[in-house]
Design a protein around this motif. Sequence first.
Motif, PDB file in Angstrom:
ATOM      1  N   PHE A 139       0.842  -1.187  -0.057  1.00 22.91           N
ATOM      2  CA  PHE A 139       0.065   0.120   0.061  1.00 22.91           C
ATOM      3  C   PHE A 139       0.894   1.141   0.127  1.00 22.91           C
ATOM      4  O   PHE A 139       1.805   1.297   0.911  1.00 22.91           O
ATOM      5  N   ASN A 140       0.433   2.163  -1.032  1.00 19.66           N
ATOM      6  CA  ASN A 140       1.277   3.507  -0.912  1.00 19.66           C
ATOM      7  C   ASN A 140       2.813   3.200  -1.045  1.00 19.66           C
ATOM      8  O   ASN A 140       3.650   4.016  -0.609  1.00 19.66           O
ATOM      9  N   ASP A 141       3.217   2.155  -1.751  1.00 25.25           N
ATOM     10  CA  ASP A 141       4.489   1.744  -1.930  1.00 25.25           C
ATOM     11  C   ASP A 141       5.287   1.886  -0.673  1.00 25.25           C
ATOM     12  O   ASP A 141       6.754   1.895  -0.673  1.00 25.25           O
ATOM     13  N   SER A 142       4.639   1.557   0.757  1.00 21.36           N
ATOM     14  CA  SER A 142       5.730   1.379   1.615  1.00 21.36           C
ATOM     15  C   SER A 142       5.092   0.426   2.874  1.00 21.36           C
ATOM     16  O   SER A 142       5.863  -0.310   3.584  1.00 21.36           O
ATOM     17  N   VAL A 143       3.758   0.181   2.881  1.00 18.23           N
ATOM     18  CA  VAL A 143       3.281  -0.628   4.076  1.00 18.23           C
ATOM     19  C   VAL A 143       2.651  -2.058   3.326  1.00 18.23           C
ATOM     20  O   VAL A 143       1.880  -1.875   2.475  1.00 18.23           O
ATOM     21  N   ARG A 144       3.116  -3.336   3.955  1.00 18.35           N
ATOM     22  CA  ARG A 144       2.467  -4.570   3.545  1.00 18.35           C
ATOM     23  C   ARG A 144       1.156  -4.576   4.257  1.00 18.35           C
ATOM     24  O   ARG A 144       0.925  -4.680   5.469  1.00 18.35           O
ATOM     25  N   ARG A 145       0.016  -5.099   3.398  1.00 16.98           N
ATOM     26  CA  ARG A 145      -1.127  -5.316   3.938  1.00 16.98           C
ATOM     27  C   ARG A 145      -1.621  -7.005   3.412  1.00 16.98           C
ATOM     28  O   ARG A 145      -1.277  -7.120   2.425  1.00 16.98           O
ATOM     29  N   ILE A 146      -2.328  -7.544   4.427  1.00 15.83           N
ATOM     30  CA  ILE A 146      -2.560  -8.825   3.789  1.00 15.83           C
ATOM     31  C   ILE A 146      -4.105  -9.053   3.902  1.00 15.83           C
ATOM     32  O   ILE A 146      -4.906  -8.712   4.833  1.00 15.83           O
ATOM     33  N   GLU A 147      -4.685  -9.671   2.678  1.00 16.00           N
ATOM     34  CA  GLU A 147      -6.104 -10.069   2.458  1.00 16.00           C
ATOM     35  C   GLU A 147      -6.068 -11.622   2.702  1.00 16.00           C
ATOM     36  O   GLU A 147      -5.566 -12.319   2.272  1.00 16.00           O
TER      37      GLU A 147
END
Length: 303
Positions: free
Chosen positions: A191-199
């Motif tokens: 996300f936003n080239d900085s934060v990893r998010r998981i679905e």
Amino acid sequence: MKKLVWLGLVLLTGCGGSVTSTLNEPEGAGGLDSAGSSNGGGGGGKPHAGESGVAGTSTAGDSGVAGVSNGGASAGTGGKVPDFPGGAAGEGPLSCSALYAGPSGGPRANGPADLGDCTAIPDEVVLARYKDYAARVPQGLYYEPNESITFWHEPCSKSAEETVARGATDGMGTFVESYESEWFYEAVYCFNDSVRRIERSLRCDYFDGSKLANPTPERVAFLASMLWWASNNNVGGSAILGHSVAIGDATDVVGLCTISVTYGDFGLCDEVRLESTKHLLRANGGVELGSPQVIRTLEGDCH
């Protein structure tokens, strides 16, 4: 209250509707296992693209993420926000550039002992455990040693491709990779080239909302602990103390004993609730998930 550095929304799904909670960064004390590690039987993730997953390892003294319940103390549970040990969001373990080798969750190997049924647990133990964040899950139940910003979705998913096709929660972020475990599929986004998010979505061939694969009371307890983890692992004061099993002729009853807390403002005391949730395993293999029922309420620390 400590400074909030990052706050992400976690959406739990499962079979009894959706539950929301919030997620923020881990406390500096205690440390984290290395990326891809696990706490007993759930180690590493299996990349769906066919590569091998990273074998899991377990460490003593592991810790996970801490946080507040949806909106902070005013939401009724949680309310304590820890400092982030690695700087601003995007600079630490949740950064897109940090190593991620798949889900690290599984049966906890090095936690406290399972204390069984709620009614046999002394008040002093309940009051001690709501303040012991590292002991929020006992041995054998679902636990993730590595922090993450994770969104859990229903319905269940039939494949990693189906989970990926559902996209990011808010339609934003760049897809990176998909993984699978014995219990769920997940899609990883930056996300936003900085934060990893998981679905994540539970696997339909594991639990489809009413049928559990290879159903036994202990597997129901593990499923219940995973659903609890998805919505409560990052809520200050929340903990699983243990579980119990009552075998019946046509229905087995699995009880999950947990703690929830409302933190008191200045001049008030914390309200600590000991709760039991009864889940049913029918003779035909069907599972009915219950809702927490308060066993007793205790007065915690006063402020």
